[in-house]
Design an enzyme around this catalytic site. Sequence first.
Site, PDB file in Angstrom:
ATOM      1  N   LYS A 208       0.393   4.168   9.150  1.00  0.00           N
ATOM      2  CA  LYS A 208       0.810   4.565   7.887  1.00  0.00           C
ATOM      3  C   LYS A 208      -0.279   4.746   6.842  1.00  0.00           C
ATOM      4  CE  LYS A 208       2.112   0.978   5.491  1.00  0.00           C
ATOM      5  NZ  LYS A 208       1.138   0.975   3.961  1.00  0.00           N
TER       6      LYS A 208
ATOM      7  N   THR B  29       0.951  -1.377   0.005  1.00  0.00           N
ATOM      8  CA  THR B  29       0.279  -0.057   0.018  1.00  0.00           C
ATOM      9  C   THR B  29       0.843   1.247   0.019  1.00  0.00           C
ATOM     10  OG1 THR B  29      -1.676  -1.122   1.206  1.00  0.00           O
ATOM     11  CG2 THR B  29      -1.820   1.186   1.327  1.00  0.00           C
TER      12      THR B  29
ATOM     13  N   LYS C 252      -7.079   0.926  -3.551  1.00  0.00           N
ATOM     14  CA  LYS C 252      -6.666   0.462  -2.116  1.00  0.00           C
ATOM     15  C   LYS C 252      -6.747   1.427  -1.022  1.00  0.00           C
ATOM     16  CE  LYS C 252      -5.078  -2.621   0.844  1.00  0.00           C
ATOM     17  NZ  LYS C 252      -3.825  -2.793   0.860  1.00  0.00           N
TER      18      LYS C 252
END
Length: 311
Positions: free
Chosen positions: A246, A102, A178
Amino acid sequence: MSQHDKQSLQVGLIGLGAMGMGTATALLKQGFNVTGCDISVGARDAFVAAGGQSVATPAELAHCHIVLVVVVNGVQVEQVLFGEQGVVSHLAPGSLIIQCATVAPSQAKQLGERVVAQGLMLLDAPISGGAAKAKSGELSVMASGATEAFIYAEAVLNAMAAKVYRLGDAPGVGSSMKLVNQLLAGVHIATAAEAMALGIRMGLDPEVIYDVITHSAGNSWMFENRVPHILSGDYTPLSAVDIFVKDLNIVHQTGRELALATPVASSALQQFTAASGAGFGREDDSAVIKVYQRLSGIALPEAANDAQGAE
């Protein structure tokens, strides 16, 4: 593709964590010749024990036709592709990189341009589904890239995924999709933790909360999947708190780039950041509930061995 063709295709996979190890073993089971790469000797040894081959550096995957990148973040992606021991400069022209981590959509676009400039192909192909679905070859892959890259990757993608979404003809679109998924996943985990904390604070039995909600309209996939970790008091990381620090940061940063406010995601980010700051960053992401424990003193279920040790 025949079994013989699979065995002649050399597949490399960088990052033998929970998702990477599962994907690598799923490909092995489908008859592919897979070489795993990880800085952890233990991870490499575990993959060899499962029937694969292993190397210590990405550069040693020079023999591979297809290399999957299943590392933690954009910094690691940069390092394993373009660093001192990066794989890009060692691959034969026409080889394919399937980038599954990602990362920000803007980084995915840049990676695609740089990889193509080296005479290689890149699929921007983030994955979702968790370690169990990785191992069973039933992931969801959100991919974008050139048609020839999809054709070259077809057998590998079909072996690792239950569903492959072709979302566009250039890198960046897969990572954009995503990011939508990670916004929802992070918010749902944080909300599940808050809901459980409220119920426990009101004196409800945590097991009963879980039973009622999973049969009611308030349920979500994340509630159903993560709350059992809370109920068992087991915060062994399948996906860690710091992963959502994150990923939700990427959501926040991308929103700023687009001048689009993301207040709900930002609230969830603060909870994960608080959990990380409290020392829970490497625990399972369901440990975000421990923020509420710290703030209000709620009693969370304990692991069986902890409970026995307290007697």
